[in-house]
Scaffold this motif. Sequence first.
Motif, PDB file in Angstrom:
ATOM      1  N   ASP A  29       0.823  -1.212   0.000  1.00  0.00           N
ATOM      2  CA  ASP A  29       0.000   0.000   0.000  1.00  0.00           C
ATOM      3  C   ASP A  29       0.855   1.259   0.000  1.00  0.00           C
ATOM      4  OD1 ASP A  29      -2.601  -0.587  -0.149  1.00  0.00           O
ATOM      5  OD2 ASP A  29      -3.059  -0.336   1.996  1.00  0.00           O
ATOM      6  N   LEU A  30       1.887   1.243   0.842  1.00  0.00           N
ATOM      7  CA  LEU A  30       2.739   2.428   0.944  1.00  0.00           C
ATOM      8  C   LEU A  30       3.449   2.701  -0.379  1.00  0.00           C
ATOM      9  CD1 LEU A  30       4.290   1.846   4.488  1.00  0.00           C
ATOM     10  CD2 LEU A  30       2.606   3.562   3.849  1.00  0.00           C
ATOM     11  N   VAL A  31       3.924   1.632  -1.022  1.00  0.00           N
ATOM     12  CA  VAL A  31       4.581   1.820  -2.317  1.00  0.00           C
ATOM     13  C   VAL A  31       3.538   2.284  -3.336  1.00  0.00           C
ATOM     14  CG1 VAL A  31       5.926   0.695  -4.150  1.00  0.00           C
ATOM     15  CG2 VAL A  31       6.349   0.082  -1.774  1.00  0.00           C
ATOM     16  N   GLY A  32       2.302   1.815  -3.167  1.00  0.00           N
ATOM     17  CA  GLY A  32       1.215   2.279  -4.035  1.00  0.00           C
ATOM     18  C   GLY A  32       1.145   1.546  -5.356  1.00  0.00           C
ATOM     19  N   ILE A  33       1.504   0.255  -5.338  1.00  0.00           N
ATOM     20  CA  ILE A  33       1.501  -0.495  -6.598  1.00  0.00           C
ATOM     21  C   ILE A  33       0.085  -0.939  -6.951  1.00  0.00           C
ATOM     22  CG2 ILE A  33       3.873  -1.330  -6.657  1.00  0.00           C
ATOM     23  CD1 ILE A  33       3.066  -3.639  -4.994  1.00  0.00           C
ATOM     24  N   PRO A  34      -0.188  -1.074  -8.272  1.00  0.00           N
ATOM     25  CA  PRO A  34      -1.541  -1.457  -8.685  1.00  0.00           C
ATOM     26  C   PRO A  34      -1.939  -2.822  -8.138  1.00  0.00           C
ATOM     27  CG  PRO A  34      -0.182  -0.883 -10.590  1.00  0.00           C
ATOM     28  CD  PRO A  34       0.724  -0.896  -9.413  1.00  0.00           C
ATOM     29  N   GLU A  35      -3.227  -2.973  -7.902  1.00  0.00           N
ATOM     30  CA  GLU A  35      -3.784  -4.166  -7.276  1.00  0.00           C
ATOM     31  C   GLU A  35      -3.425  -5.450  -8.034  1.00  0.00           C
ATOM     32  OE1 GLU A  35      -5.487  -3.640  -4.356  1.00  0.00           O
ATOM     33  OE2 GLU A  35      -5.384  -5.828  -4.192  1.00  0.00           O
ATOM     34  N   GLN A  36      -3.452  -5.406  -9.373  1.00  0.00           N
ATOM     35  CA  GLN A  36      -3.353  -6.676 -10.110  1.00  0.00           C
ATOM     36  C   GLN A  36      -1.978  -7.352  -9.980  1.00  0.00           C
ATOM     37  OE1 GLN A  36      -3.163  -3.814 -11.697  1.00  0.00           O
ATOM     38  NE2 GLN A  36      -2.021  -3.934 -13.600  1.00  0.00           N
ATOM     39  N   GLY A  37      -0.967  -6.614  -9.578  1.00  0.00           N
ATOM     40  CA  GLY A  37       0.345  -7.261  -9.441  1.00  0.00           C
ATOM     41  C   GLY A  37       0.579  -7.846  -8.065  1.00  0.00           C
ATOM     42  N   ARG A  38      -0.238  -7.479  -7.112  1.00  0.00           N
ATOM     43  CA  ARG A  38       0.104  -7.785  -5.718  1.00  0.00           C
ATOM     44  C   ARG A  38       0.171  -9.270  -5.409  1.00  0.00           C
ATOM     45  NH1 ARG A  38      -2.253  -3.117  -1.804  1.00  0.00           N
ATOM     46  NH2 ARG A  38      -1.667  -1.394  -3.150  1.00  0.00           N
ATOM     47  N   ALA A  39      -0.735 -10.023  -6.021  1.00  0.00           N
ATOM     48  CA  ALA A  39      -0.782 -11.457  -5.731  1.00  0.00           C
ATOM     49  C   ALA A  39       0.526 -12.132  -6.148  1.00  0.00           C
ATOM     50  CB  ALA A  39      -1.955 -12.080  -6.456  1.00  0.00           C
ATOM     51  N   LYS A  40       1.205 -11.547  -7.120  1.00  0.00           N
ATOM     52  CA  LYS A  40       2.422 -12.177  -7.632  1.00  0.00           C
ATOM     53  C   LYS A  40       3.691 -11.642  -6.978  1.00  0.00           C
ATOM     54  CE  LYS A  40       1.721 -14.534 -11.477  1.00  0.00           C
ATOM     55  NZ  LYS A  40       2.393 -15.031 -12.653  1.00  0.00           N
ATOM     56  N   MET A  41       3.512 -10.632  -6.136  1.00  0.00           N
ATOM     57  CA  MET A  41       4.651  -9.909  -5.605  1.00  0.00           C
ATOM     58  C   MET A  41       5.681 -10.804  -4.901  1.00  0.00           C
ATOM     59  SD  MET A  41       5.086  -6.893  -6.156  1.00  0.00           S
ATOM     60  CE  MET A  41       3.497  -6.270  -6.477  1.00  0.00           C
ATOM     61  N   LEU A  42       5.184 -11.713  -4.074  1.00  0.00           N
ATOM     62  CA  LEU A  42       6.107 -12.567  -3.328  1.00  0.00           C
ATOM     63  C   LEU A  42       6.853 -13.514  -4.256  1.00  0.00           C
ATOM     64  CD1 LEU A  42       4.527 -13.771   0.042  1.00  0.00           C
ATOM     65  CD2 LEU A  42       6.626 -12.457  -0.305  1.00  0.00           C
ATOM     66  N   GLU A  43       6.121 -14.060  -5.222  1.00  0.00           N
ATOM     67  CA  GLU A  43       6.752 -14.989  -6.170  1.00  0.00           C
ATOM     68  C   GLU A  43       7.837 -14.249  -6.965  1.00  0.00           C
ATOM     69  OE1 GLU A  43       3.918 -16.551  -9.006  1.00  0.00           O
ATOM     70  OE2 GLU A  43       5.567 -17.054 -10.365  1.00  0.00           O
ATOM     71  N   TRP A  44       7.527 -13.029  -7.413  1.00  0.00           N
ATOM     72  CA  TRP A  44       8.494 -12.250  -8.185  1.00  0.00           C
ATOM     73  C   TRP A  44       9.716 -11.895  -7.346  1.00  0.00           C
ATOM     74  CZ3 TRP A  44       4.340  -8.402 -10.421  1.00  0.00           C
ATOM     75  CH2 TRP A  44       3.705  -9.003 -11.508  1.00  0.00           C
ATOM     76  N   ALA A  45       9.449 -11.448  -6.122  1.00  0.00           N
ATOM     77  CA  ALA A  45      10.579 -11.024  -5.283  1.00  0.00           C
ATOM     78  C   ALA A  45      11.484 -12.222  -4.971  1.00  0.00           C
ATOM     79  CB  ALA A  45      10.064 -10.392  -3.993  1.00  0.00           C
ATOM     80  N   ALA A  46      10.884 -13.374  -4.664  1.00  0.00           N
ATOM     81  CA  ALA A  46      11.690 -14.562  -4.353  1.00  0.00           C
ATOM     82  C   ALA A  46      12.524 -14.963  -5.572  1.00  0.00           C
ATOM     83  CB  ALA A  46      10.791 -15.711  -3.914  1.00  0.00           C
ATOM     84  N   ALA A  47      11.930 -14.797  -6.772  1.00  0.00           N
ATOM     85  CA  ALA A  47      12.664 -15.136  -7.990  1.00  0.00           C
ATOM     86  C   ALA A  47      13.857 -14.195  -8.176  1.00  0.00           C
ATOM     87  CB  ALA A  47      11.734 -15.054  -9.197  1.00  0.00           C
ATOM     88  N   MET A  48      13.652 -12.903  -7.882  1.00  0.00           N
ATOM     89  CA  MET A  48      14.773 -11.950  -7.965  1.00  0.00           C
ATOM     90  C   MET A  48      15.901 -12.393  -7.055  1.00  0.00           C
ATOM     91  SD  MET A  48      14.492  -9.396 -10.000  1.00  0.00           S
ATOM     92  CE  MET A  48      15.465  -7.986  -9.577  1.00  0.00           C
ATOM     93  N   TRP A  49      15.537 -12.838  -5.863  1.00  0.00           N
ATOM     94  CA  TRP A  49      16.573 -13.272  -4.907  1.00  0.00           C
ATOM     95  C   TRP A  49      17.253 -14.550  -5.390  1.00  0.00           C
ATOM     96  CZ3 TRP A  49      18.601 -10.473  -1.068  1.00  0.00           C
ATOM     97  CH2 TRP A  49      17.858  -9.410  -0.556  1.00  0.00           C
ATOM     98  N   ASP A  50      16.489 -15.444  -6.006  1.00  0.00           N
ATOM     99  CA  ASP A  50      17.099 -16.675  -6.513  1.00  0.00           C
ATOM    100  C   ASP A  50      18.148 -16.369  -7.571  1.00  0.00           C
ATOM    101  OD1 ASP A  50      16.523 -19.108  -5.346  1.00  0.00           O
ATOM    102  OD2 ASP A  50      14.549 -19.272  -6.297  1.00  0.00           O
ATOM    103  N   MET A  51      17.927 -15.282  -8.311  1.00  0.00           N
ATOM    104  CA  MET A  51      18.886 -14.961  -9.372  1.00  0.00           C
ATOM    105  C   MET A  51      20.126 -14.236  -8.831  1.00  0.00           C
ATOM    106  SD  MET A  51      16.647 -14.441 -12.774  1.00  0.00           S
ATOM    107  CE  MET A  51      18.084 -14.695 -13.813  1.00  0.00           C
ATOM    108  N   GLN A  52      20.211 -14.105  -7.521  1.00  0.00           N
ATOM    109  CA  GLN A  52      21.395 -13.456  -6.944  1.00  0.00           C
ATOM    110  C   GLN A  52      22.520 -14.450  -6.668  1.00  0.00           C
ATOM    111  OE1 GLN A  52      20.316 -10.653  -3.926  1.00  0.00           O
ATOM    112  NE2 GLN A  52      18.616  -9.902  -5.140  1.00  0.00           N
ATOM    113  N   GLY A  53      22.232 -15.719  -6.896  1.00  0.00           N
ATOM    114  CA  GLY A  53      23.271 -16.736  -6.713  1.00  0.00           C
ATOM    115  C   GLY A  53      23.908 -17.108  -8.038  1.00  0.00           C
ATOM    116  N   PRO A  54      24.653 -18.224  -8.070  1.00  0.00           N
ATOM    117  CA  PRO A  54      25.252 -18.670  -9.331  1.00  0.00           C
ATOM    118  C   PRO A  54      24.182 -19.258 -10.245  1.00  0.00           C
ATOM    119  CG  PRO A  54      25.639 -20.287  -7.587  1.00  0.00           C
ATOM    120  CD  PRO A  54      24.903 -19.146  -6.951  1.00  0.00           C
ATOM    121  N   ALA A  55      24.529 -19.478 -11.503  1.00  0.00           N
ATOM    122  CA  ALA A  55      23.531 -19.943 -12.477  1.00  0.00           C
ATOM    123  C   ALA A  55      23.224 -21.425 -12.279  1.00  0.00           C
ATOM    124  CB  ALA A  55      24.021 -19.651 -13.883  1.00  0.00           C
ATOM    125  N   ASN A  56      22.662 -21.768 -11.153  1.00  0.00           N
ATOM    126  CA  ASN A  56      22.274 -23.151 -10.877  1.00  0.00           C
ATOM    127  C   ASN A  56      20.815 -23.367 -11.297  1.00  0.00           C
ATOM    128  OD1 ASN A  56      20.908 -21.770  -8.872  1.00  0.00           O
ATOM    129  ND2 ASN A  56      22.077 -22.598  -7.168  1.00  0.00           N
TER     130      ASN A  56
END
Length: 398
Positions: free
Chosen positions: A145-172
């Motif tokens: 809410d504070l960031v103010g992102i549109p409603e339709q992306g919110r359900a995917k937010m955790l999946e997207w963020a976790a994927a970003m973190w997964d890409m911070q390691g080596p290409a496994n």
Amino acid sequence: MPAIPVSDVDLYTREARTDPYPIYEELRALGPVVRLSRHDLYAIPRYRDVRTALMDWRTFSSARGVFVDPAMNAQLEGITLCSDPPEHTTMRSVLGRPLRQDRMRDVTPTIEAEADRVVTALVARGRFDAVTELAAHLPMAVVSDLVGIPEQGRAKMLEWAAAMWDMQGPANERFTKAAPAVEEFMAYVTHEAVPGRIDPDGWASQLYQAAAQGELPRDKCPAMMLDYITPSLDTTILAISNAIALFAENPEQWDLLRADRSLIPHAINETLRLESPVPQFSRVLTEDHEIDEVLLAAGSRVALLYGSGNRDERHYQDPERFDITRRASDHLAFGRGEHVCIGMHLARLEMGALLDRLADRVSRFEIVTSTPLINNGLRGLQHLEVTVRTGEHAATAG
Ligand code: HEM
């Protein structure tokens, strides 16, 4: 000059992501710098050296990325996390405006009310998942809410963020699997979460307003939106659930906290020290550099092992012990120096509000089951099923 010891440990196996601490101990014992032959990386495992590196951005640069994989580092070059002053200073000052300590007053009532609501509902049930039902609530409900992102992306937010973190390691395998979700996330921040669709009073909108006033280039805004979303969800969720797990395992520490709420800030630091949700980021050396008489060549990529430094026996007495009376505010879990976590006041506020409300109501946590989170960039729990006992038991101690 001593040679740099080499280790073939893999920091990214399932076992190492679940329990990296024996590996960290081994690396700290090997020396101040260890070459990790599997990852084309040097590790800095000891507290003092990690801290020194964090305070010296001229030598330990973030501008060539702070992750492991070269392609990922190239792709994210120039975002706030992956830049040096002066570019970094400009982006950080705009990004950090709503997150300054003095601005936390604006969000405190909402966070406290939500903490009260979720704790009341879950404690009444007596059994819940401390990750998905308790810890995820504030970051997901309030921060989005504070960031103010549109409603339709919110359900995917955790999946997207976790994927970003997964890409911070080596290409496994984990890294490769995460790529499509990261692409979706990038497309979302570039095309969907844009002025007209974002909340005009939210933090994201303030980025575009700053760009319109010439404070930063407009094309930086989508990437800076990632700065609000990616590091603000799982990190805090893990920190909150780690605290619950630690208090379940150390009930006498929960009694202490219930009896004396001024220990809450120390409990937050001690949780972050002992179980650091972000175990490492990397830097690239801009010049040849000596660490404890070990010479590292310019261009070397070094992993700063925050999670290892935080358990360094050279710095912390009895480092494996969870002790909320320890003054652990010098921990490295939020980094240090130029890139020190910009969201740490918010994270502390969320953690503190929940611990305070829980302390009002819960006398004991008992772990039913727990499942580790296996992610290339984060560490903690994916599930933590707990039962809670209520009552005056410990509160009467104070
Ligand atoms: C307990 C929760 C959190 C932990 C453990 C954590 C950890 C970290 C760490 C270790 C860094 C240092 C990066 C480096 O050394 O290169 C960092 C930076 C950062 N964090 Fe956090 N973080 C947390 C919560 C948050 C929240 C709630 C937000 C946003 C609302 C946030 C946004 C950022 C940003 C944007 C940076 C980059 C700052 C810069 O490069 O100048 N973090 N965080």
